[in-house]
Design an enzyme around this catalytic site. Structure first.
Site, PDB file in Angstrom:
ATOM      1  CG  ASP A   8      -2.212   0.765   1.010  1.00  0.00           C
ATOM      2  OD1 ASP A   8      -2.311   1.511   0.016  1.00  0.00           O
ATOM      3  OD2 ASP A   8      -3.114   0.653   1.861  1.00  0.00           O
ATOM      4  CD  GLU A  10      -3.171   4.975   1.584  1.00  0.00           C
ATOM      5  OE1 GLU A  10      -2.605   3.868   1.465  1.00  0.00           O
ATOM      6  OE2 GLU A  10      -4.217   5.271   0.960  1.00  0.00           O
ATOM      7  CG  HIS A  60      -2.251   3.380  -2.968  1.00  0.00           C
ATOM      8  ND1 HIS A  60      -2.940   3.842  -1.860  1.00  0.00           N
ATOM      9  CD2 HIS A  60      -2.082   4.449  -3.791  1.00  0.00           C
ATOM     10  CE1 HIS A  60      -3.151   5.148  -2.007  1.00  0.00           C
ATOM     11  NE2 HIS A  60      -2.653   5.536  -3.162  1.00  0.00           N
ATOM     12  CG  HIS A 104      -3.495   2.798   5.799  1.00  0.00           C
ATOM     13  ND1 HIS A 104      -4.757   2.505   6.266  1.00  0.00           N
ATOM     14  CD2 HIS A 104      -3.455   2.394   4.500  1.00  0.00           C
ATOM     15  CE1 HIS A 104      -5.454   1.962   5.291  1.00  0.00           C
ATOM     16  NE2 HIS A 104      -4.696   1.867   4.207  1.00  0.00           N
ATOM     17  CG  HIS A 115      -7.953   4.835   4.641  1.00  0.00           C
ATOM     18  ND1 HIS A 115      -6.610   5.126   4.622  1.00  0.00           N
ATOM     19  CD2 HIS A 115      -8.150   3.990   3.599  1.00  0.00           C
ATOM     20  CE1 HIS A 115      -6.028   4.503   3.611  1.00  0.00           C
ATOM     21  NE2 HIS A 115      -6.941   3.792   2.974  1.00  0.00           N
ATOM     22  CD  GLU A 133      -6.881  -0.600   3.820  1.00  0.00           C
ATOM     23  OE1 GLU A 133      -5.812  -0.750   3.189  1.00  0.00           O
ATOM     24  OE2 GLU A 133      -7.572   0.425   3.735  1.00  0.00           O
TER      25      GLU A 133
HETATM   26 ZN   LIG Z   1      -3.751   2.848   0.000  1.00  0.00          ZN
END
Ligand SMILES: [Zn+2]
Length: 269
Positions: A8, A10, A60, A104, A115, A133
């Protein structure tokens, strides 16, 4: 030894604001380079530890962020969107370990860019446990009997991973100051930590346990507006719990997870 890496953006050192992570926006090109290099650090650690196959899945946004031409040539890359298993596309029987790189923390935590999947989700639960996640995807690996042995991102996702997985190499490449600011390691230092953690994890594979989902599997989603729950509740089998919350139960986690993703997609219709 076969290693799967979900990447990802972030949680990459340097990423602190949404526009940096959005294709075409200011600073995005820098971030995708930093993302590619942190991925390379994980690949290099895996190769030095004896990995014979490394499969990387871009996880992502539109999932076309990692620069194939700059990736370590020993790895294969899954790039592009609309994959049935999304951030975990490609993992399955035969893999020995999973790395989650650039991750993240969950929505509503104190992590940088926190998020859960979309900005519309307040919380995601699996069988009553709220998770982000990291958990959502560790359960997919666990379904196949594969442990997540390394998670990298800010110190919030590192703590989240340890709480969820117990023994895991959790690499903090930045310390959150707010949702949109952080004290960041220099990329070279972040890469060195990631490479070392990858090597350490694969050198001690017996220490890590897969996060095996229990059955049956109930996923619950709370959205930040009732209209999104209205949309999600259209899915056959979805149960409306309250104005913001919808739930779905399946005999096993992969189907429940796909139900959760379907409900999230319906919020965009
Ligand atoms: Zn992401």
């Amino acid at each position: 030894m076969r290693v799967f890496i979900s990447v990802d953006m972030e949680g990459i050192s340097g990423a602190v604001a949404w526009p940096q992570t959005e294709p075409g926006k200011f600073d995005y090109d820098r971030m995708r380079k930093l993302m590619t290099e942190e991925t390379n650090a994980a690949i290099e650690g895996a190769l030095e530890a004896g990995a014979t196959e490394v499969l990387v899945n871009d996880s992502h946004d539109g999932m076309r962020n990692l620069l194939l031409e700059d990736l370590n040539p020993e790895a294969r890359l899954i790039t592009g969107d609309h994959k049935p298993m999304s951030m975990m596309e490609g993992v399955g029987p035969g893999f020995d370990a999973v790395f989650l790189v650039g991750y993240h923390s969950q929505a509503g935590s104190l992590g940088v860019l926190n998020h859960t999947y979309t900005g519309r989700v307040v919380h995601y639960w699996v069988n009553g446990k709220v998770m982000g996640e990291t958990g959502m995807n560790a359960l997919i690996a666990g379904f196949h009997g594969i442990p997540v042995v390394m998670v990298t991102g800010d110190s919030a996702v590192a703590a989240e991973a340890k709480e969820l997985l117990g023994t895991v190499e959790a690499v903090a490449v930045k310390e959150p100051k707010s949702q949109f600011s952080a004290s960041c390691l220099h990329p070279k230092k972040a890469r060195a930590l990631i490479k070392e953690a990858a090597k350490k994890a694969l050198g001690n594979l017996g220490n890590y346990r897969p996060l095996v989902p229990s059955t049956p599997s109930t996923v619950r989603l709370m959205f930040n507006a009732s209209v999104y729950a209205d949309s999600a509740a259209i899915m056959p089998g979805a149960v409306r719990i309250d104005p913001l919350t919808v739930e779905f139960t399946a005999p096993e986690y992969l189907t429940a997870y796909r139900g959760a993703r379907t409900m999230m997609h319906l919020t965009f219709s």
